[in-house]
Write an enzyme that holds these catalytic residues in place. Structure first.
Site, PDB file in Angstrom:
ATOM      1  N   ARG A  15     -37.299   7.176 -42.798  1.00 53.85           N
ATOM      2  CA  ARG A  15     -36.093   6.550 -43.365  1.00 53.85           C
ATOM      3  C   ARG A  15     -35.365   7.528 -44.302  1.00 53.85           C
ATOM      4  NH1 ARG A  15     -33.734   5.748 -48.149  1.00 53.85           N
ATOM      5  NH2 ARG A  15     -35.746   5.290 -49.102  1.00 53.85           N
ATOM      6  N   ASP A  16     -35.922   7.764 -45.463  1.00 57.36           N
ATOM      7  CA  ASP A  16     -35.267   8.661 -46.431  1.00 57.36           C
ATOM      8  C   ASP A  16     -35.122  10.055 -45.825  1.00 57.36           C
ATOM      9  OD1 ASP A  16     -34.176   9.489 -48.818  1.00 57.36           O
ATOM     10  OD2 ASP A  16     -35.862   8.895 -50.064  1.00 57.36           O
ATOM     11  N   HIS A 208     -41.140   7.992 -56.902  1.00 56.92           N
ATOM     12  CA  HIS A 208     -40.379   8.432 -55.713  1.00 56.92           C
ATOM     13  C   HIS A 208     -39.544   9.638 -56.157  1.00 56.92           C
ATOM     14  CE1 HIS A 208     -37.859   7.395 -52.027  1.00 56.92           C
ATOM     15  NE2 HIS A 208     -37.029   8.180 -52.692  1.00 56.92           N
ATOM     16  N   CYS A 241     -30.283  12.320 -49.966  1.00 58.23           N
ATOM     17  CA  CYS A 241     -29.590  11.027 -49.999  1.00 58.23           C
ATOM     18  C   CYS A 241     -28.128  11.235 -49.623  1.00 58.23           C
ATOM     19  CB  CYS A 241     -29.691  10.407 -51.394  1.00 58.23           C
ATOM     20  SG  CYS A 241     -28.786   8.860 -51.514  1.00 58.23           S
ATOM     21  N   ASN A 250     -37.480  14.095 -50.398  1.00 55.99           N
ATOM     22  CA  ASN A 250     -38.634  13.694 -51.203  1.00 55.99           C
ATOM     23  C   ASN A 250     -39.630  14.839 -51.231  1.00 55.99           C
ATOM     24  OD1 ASN A 250     -38.465  10.427 -50.004  1.00 55.99           O
ATOM     25  ND2 ASN A 250     -38.628  10.914 -52.140  1.00 55.99           N
TER      26      ASN A 250
HETATM   27  C1  LIG Z   1     -24.533  -2.235 -48.687  1.00 57.09           C
HETATM   28  C2  LIG Z   1     -23.347  -1.973 -47.774  1.00 57.09           C
HETATM   29  C3  LIG Z   1     -23.548  -2.632 -46.433  1.00 57.09           C
HETATM   30  C4  LIG Z   1     -22.117  -2.570 -48.447  1.00 57.09           C
HETATM   31  O1  LIG Z   1     -20.951  -2.108 -47.783  1.00 57.09           O
HETATM   32  P1  LIG Z   1     -19.577  -2.905 -47.887  1.00 57.09           P
HETATM   33  O2  LIG Z   1     -18.557  -2.148 -47.098  1.00 57.09           O
HETATM   34  O3  LIG Z   1     -19.290  -3.181 -49.325  1.00 57.09           O
HETATM   35  O4  LIG Z   1     -20.038  -4.262 -47.183  1.00 57.09           O
HETATM   36  P2  LIG Z   1     -19.306  -5.424 -46.486  1.00 57.09           P
HETATM   37  O5  LIG Z   1     -20.168  -6.618 -46.690  1.00 57.09           O
HETATM   38  O6  LIG Z   1     -17.863  -5.474 -46.899  1.00 57.09           O
HETATM   39  O7  LIG Z   1     -19.395  -5.016 -44.940  1.00 57.09           O
HETATM   40  C5  LIG Z   1     -18.673  -3.928 -44.389  1.00 57.09           C
HETATM   41  C6  LIG Z   1     -19.106  -3.738 -42.955  1.00 57.09           C
HETATM   42  O8  LIG Z   1     -20.499  -3.400 -42.899  1.00 57.09           O
HETATM   43  C7  LIG Z   1     -21.205  -4.374 -42.141  1.00 57.09           C
HETATM   44  N1  LIG Z   1     -22.501  -4.582 -42.799  1.00 57.09           N
HETATM   45  C8  LIG Z   1     -22.730  -5.079 -44.032  1.00 57.09           C
HETATM   46  N2  LIG Z   1     -24.026  -5.112 -44.279  1.00 57.09           N
HETATM   47  C9  LIG Z   1     -24.638  -4.619 -43.191  1.00 57.09           C
HETATM   48  C10 LIG Z   1     -25.998  -4.407 -42.849  1.00 57.09           C
HETATM   49  N3  LIG Z   1     -26.975  -4.699 -43.717  1.00 57.09           N
HETATM   50  N4  LIG Z   1     -26.288  -3.897 -41.660  1.00 57.09           N
HETATM   51  C11 LIG Z   1     -25.317  -3.591 -40.768  1.00 57.09           C
HETATM   52  N5  LIG Z   1     -23.996  -3.766 -41.036  1.00 57.09           N
HETATM   53  C12 LIG Z   1     -23.667  -4.282 -42.230  1.00 57.09           C
HETATM   54  C13 LIG Z   1     -20.337  -5.613 -42.177  1.00 57.09           C
HETATM   55  O9  LIG Z   1     -20.640  -6.443 -41.080  1.00 57.09           O
HETATM   56  C14 LIG Z   1     -18.971  -5.004 -42.098  1.00 57.09           C
HETATM   57  O10 LIG Z   1     -18.745  -4.571 -40.763  1.00 57.09           O
HETATM   58  P3  LIG Z   1     -17.251  -4.504 -40.151  1.00 57.09           P
HETATM   59  O11 LIG Z   1     -16.726  -5.903 -40.281  1.00 57.09           O
HETATM   60  O12 LIG Z   1     -16.467  -3.497 -40.985  1.00 57.09           O
HETATM   61  O13 LIG Z   1     -17.471  -4.047 -38.743  1.00 57.09           O
HETATM   62  C15 LIG Z   1     -23.087  -0.451 -47.572  1.00 57.09           C
HETATM   63  O14 LIG Z   1     -22.696   0.092 -48.810  1.00 57.09           O
HETATM   64  C16 LIG Z   1     -24.285   0.267 -47.064  1.00 57.09           C
HETATM   65  O15 LIG Z   1     -24.732   0.043 -45.950  1.00 57.09           O
HETATM   66  N6  LIG Z   1     -24.834   1.186 -47.855  1.00 57.09           N
HETATM   67  C17 LIG Z   1     -26.032   1.896 -47.440  1.00 57.09           C
HETATM   68  C18 LIG Z   1     -26.341   2.953 -48.400  1.00 57.09           C
HETATM   69  C19 LIG Z   1     -27.635   3.607 -48.016  1.00 57.09           C
HETATM   70  O16 LIG Z   1     -28.304   3.289 -47.041  1.00 57.09           O
HETATM   71  N7  LIG Z   1     -28.003   4.603 -48.833  1.00 57.09           N
HETATM   72  C20 LIG Z   1     -29.221   5.314 -48.646  1.00 57.09           C
HETATM   73  C21 LIG Z   1     -30.425   4.499 -48.995  1.00 57.09           C
HETATM   74  S1  LIG Z   1     -30.747   4.422 -50.745  1.00 57.09           S
HETATM   75  C22 LIG Z   1     -31.629   5.862 -51.049  1.00 57.09           C
HETATM   76  O17 LIG Z   1     -31.760   6.686 -50.196  1.00 57.09           O
HETATM   77  C23 LIG Z   1     -32.291   6.009 -52.389  1.00 57.09           C
HETATM   78  C24 LIG Z   1     -33.781   5.697 -52.339  1.00 57.09           C
HETATM   79  C25 LIG Z   1     -34.059   4.248 -51.966  1.00 57.09           C
HETATM   80  O18 LIG Z   1     -34.432   6.492 -51.363  1.00 57.09           O
HETATM   81  C26 LIG Z   1     -34.420   5.971 -53.714  1.00 57.09           C
HETATM   82  C27 LIG Z   1     -33.998   7.290 -54.366  1.00 57.09           C
HETATM   83  O19 LIG Z   1     -34.293   8.347 -53.836  1.00 57.09           O
HETATM   84  O20 LIG Z   1     -33.345   7.200 -55.390  1.00 57.09           O
END
Ligand SMILES: CC(C)(COP(=O)([O-])OP(=O)([O-])OC[C@H]1O[C@@H](n2cnc3c(N)ncnc32)[C@H](O)[C@@H]1OP(=O)([O-])[O-])[C@@H](O)C(=O)NCCC(=O)NCCSC(=O)C[C@@](C)(O)CC(=O)[O-]
Length: 303
Positions: A15-16, A208, A241, A250
């Protein structure tokens, strides 16, 4: 000096590690084979995919197929990220064993990463955690930017403690503390953890740490001294990220395992199988192996 006798590793590479991989879409069978090789090496907790918007993170668009394609095995937990109810519904349909919600200690990062404020993210997680509970699925929580933010700079330990405490109170069984851009140092890591453990017991916390500045192993040593028993890591140091420009992956799982073995800490993981997996996936991705231990041992074994 005392260390825990066992440590649980939570493997992040599928994933990450892969979410930020540039270039072509990584084929689903490669993701599945990576996860199965990791399980074969003895990893019991593997974050397999992410049910997020494919527009935001295209490499995770096949989360359903990845989770559905893995051969399940007793004793191994396959987890997925779920930022909202839509994500949770996807994770339930794909039979994820466990899910994770993710916020941050920095407002700026939260906006860039999930398009809302910290308070809004927590509000959004309430129905996710409740629905997961009704479906018998455990929820992990992440707090990102625990030692610094790519947008706002310094992050106070009290801000980290506040979000970690809220996630636990909301029902997360464990909170993983993310040094998203790898800027921490051992002293900073200790101070951050001391602030958090005033509100959350150490046995509900995980480390993490990303390795951008080469400090991750030292930081892990520091928090192991404080009693941390769960460590997130990524084979071959894969990752970064998408919303933290310049962040490397990581800490490499191989390097963590070598550290733990040196401290006499049990994990049940086979280092050589892990090293082979790291070389296999980096060959698939045509990128360098980020594990120093793999490079050293690989050279010894002519890999
Ligand atoms: C949270 C949202 C969805 C908000 O995104 P948004 O644009 O504010 O959401 P929305 O509700 O307005 O939806 C926009 C579109 O996304 C779709 N949608 C909405 N939700 C989903 C879903 N769950 N799965 C699939 N599709 C989805 C929804 O259906 C819509 O589709 P459209 O009508 O435009 O075709 C967006 O910002 C997002 O997906 N962000 C992901 C960010 C991400 O994955 N970042 C990396 C992971 S975090 C990380 O790596 C850190 C960590 C955990 O490892 C720890 C560390 O290292 O610090």
């Amino acid at each position: 000096m005392s260390f825990p006798s066992t440590v649980r590793l939570f493997e992040m590479s599928a994933r990450d590690g892969l979410q930020n991989e540039p270039g072509d879409f990584i084929a689903t069978p490669i993701k599945i084979e990576l996860i199965e090789r990791l399980a074969d090496a003895g990893l019991t907790h593997i974050e397999a995919a992410s049910f997020v918007s494919p527009k935001w993170v295209p490499q995770m668009a096949d989360a359903h197929d990845v989770l559905s394609g893995i051969q399940r095995r007793p004793g191994v937990t396959f987890a997925a990220l779920t930022p909202n109810l839509k994500g949770l519904e996807g994770a339930i349909a794909a039979k994820a064993d466990e899910v994770a919600v993710f916020s941050a200690a920095s407002e700026a990062f939260t906006q860039k990463n999930i398009n809302c404020s910290i308070a809004e993210s927590l509000e959004r997680f309430i129905p996710v955690i409740e629905t997961a509970r009704q479906n018998g699925i455990r929820v992990r929580g992440y707090v990102s930017t625990v030692m610094g933010c790519p947008y706002q700079g310094e992050v106070s330990p009290s801000a980290v403690a506040k979000v970690a405490q809220q996630l636990i109170e909301m029902g997360c069984y464990e909170v993983s503390l993310g040094d998203t851009i790898g800027v921490g140092t051992p002293l900073k890591a200790k101070r951050m953890l001391e602030a958090v453990t005033q509100h959350v017991p150490i046995d509900k916390l995980a480390a993490h740490f990303h390795d951008t500045y080469g400090q991750a192993v030292a930081n892990l040593y520091a928090v192991l001294e404080e009693g941390i028993q769960v460590i997130d890591a990524s084979v071959a140091g894969l990752g970064g990220c998408p919303y933290a420009k310049g962040a490397s992956g990581n800490v490499a799982t191989e390097d963590v395992l070598y550290l733990l073995e040196g401290l006499g800490i049990e994990t049940g993981i086979d280092l050589q199988k892990l090293i082979n997996t790291g070389f296999w996936i980096t060959q698939q991705l045509k990128r360098n192996n980020g594990s120093k231990v793999a490079l050293a041992k690989g050279a010894c074994h002519g890999l």
